[in-house]
Design an enzyme around this catalytic site. Structure first.
Site, mmCIF file in Angstrom:
data_model
loop_
_atom_site.group_PDB
_atom_site.id
_atom_site.type_symbol
_atom_site.label_atom_id
_atom_site.label_comp_id
_atom_site.label_asym_id
_atom_site.label_seq_id
_atom_site.Cartn_x
_atom_site.Cartn_y
_atom_site.Cartn_z
ATOM 1 N N HIS A 37 4.565 -1.041 -13.456
ATOM 2 C CA HIS A 37 5.970 -1.462 -13.575
ATOM 3 C C HIS A 37 6.398 -2.240 -12.332
ATOM 4 C CE1 HIS A 37 6.010 2.362 -16.035
ATOM 5 N NE2 HIS A 37 6.506 1.502 -16.895
ATOM 6 N N ARG A 187 1.612 8.070 -18.976
ATOM 7 C CA ARG A 187 0.955 9.165 -19.706
ATOM 8 C C ARG A 187 -0.289 9.686 -18.978
ATOM 9 N NH1 ARG A 187 2.996 6.259 -24.555
ATOM 10 N NH2 ARG A 187 4.379 7.718 -25.613
#
Ligand code: PAF
Length: 282
Positions: A37, A187
């Site tokens: 990100h 995740r």
């Protein structure tokens, strides 16, 4: 870091920036931000005067029994990362701010959404398209940034923006990896130590497939077979799919004579991980 919880607040800020003639970039995320990100935010900061990062775990893109409740959340850490990366505003709405009672309008797409993750997660892209088009309407950015780790999502959003005449440039950014090749993902935090080691098989298998293509192999069945064999040799891994599709119309295509996306989704224990590469013949 300025954290805005309301649609109205974001709109007021964006209007003020527009009055100054500033260019606005949007990085939509579900939070629990990592280096992947950060690379999107940094790119957006380079290419825009102001950058909004949305942090919203979107319930409608999770199917029944998926990990919506378990999905990791840490808004304070996210805000720090956004600040370090040079973002101007974090938009972190509650679910009730995004989906009012009797919410009943969805953006649905055929074709591009039907293979790969769309097959395993039949309502996923309807949720993604709906929330991303809402974020586009709220933030009204000049451009929006998405990672190539979710390559099908990138293709879906490009198609949505084209089909619905959204005047927003969709920028795809490269996958950021751990030293052993595992693609960064929120995740990955679900993985036990043993699973974390096993998870490297996914990028290792895909690299082997890529090497075959780079060495001139054009038969997709052979390439996919090799990738599947490598993954199947890992006892903790269970294949959801390993596929070759056209890039970026996402149709099954087992000859690498056009730009293709080779994509895989693999269960490592109870965690489903995805990874891919795009191969374009020179
Ligand atoms: O890629 C994601 O994190 C999400 O699917 C997105 C684009 C933020 C929509 O919720």
């Amino acid at each position: 870091m300025n954290i805005e919880k309301t649609v109205q607040g974001v709109r007021a800020q964006v209007k003020a920036w527009r009055r100054e003639g500033l260019r606005v970039g949007l990085v939509p995320t579900m939070g629990y931000l990592h280096e992947g990100h950060k690379s999107l935010i940094e790119r957006a900061v380079k290419e825009n005067d102001r950058v909004i990062v949305s942090v919203f775990v979107n319930p409608i893109q999770f199917g029944p029994g998926e990990d919506f409740s378990a999905y990791p959340r840490d808004l304070n850490a996210d805000a720090r990362l956004c600040e370090d990366a040079g973002a101007s505003l974090v938009f972190a709405p509650d679910v009730s701010e995004m989906y009012q009672d009797n919410f009943s309008t969805f953006v649905d797409m055929s074709g591009v959404t039907e293979e790969l993750c769309g097959k395993s997660r039949p309502t996923h892209f309807r949720g993604v398209c709906t929330v991303v088009s809402k974020l586009f309407h709220i933030a009204a950015p000049d451009c929006a940034y998405f990672g190539q780790k979710d390559a099908q999502q990138l293709a879906v959003i490009r198609r949505m923006a084209r089909d619905l005449n959204m005047d927003i440039e969709i920028v795809g950014c490269p996958i950021v990896r751990e030293p052993d090749g595992l693609a960064k993902s929120s995740r990955n935090t679900y993985l036990s130590k043993e699973e974390r080691n096993a998870a490297a098989v996914l990028s290792r298998a895909l690299s082997a497939g890529r090497t075959m293509l780079e060495n001139g192999e054009r038969d997709g069945e052979l390439v996919l077979g090799e990738i599947r064999n490598i993954i199947s040799a890992e006892p903790l891994a269970n294949i959801d799919y390993v596929e070759m599709v056209t890039w970026d119309s996402i149709e099954i295509h087992h000859t690498a004579d056009v730009p293709v996306l080779v994509a895989a989704a693999v269960w490592i224990g109870k965690t489903r991980l995805i990874d891919n590469f795009i191969f374009e013949r020179e």
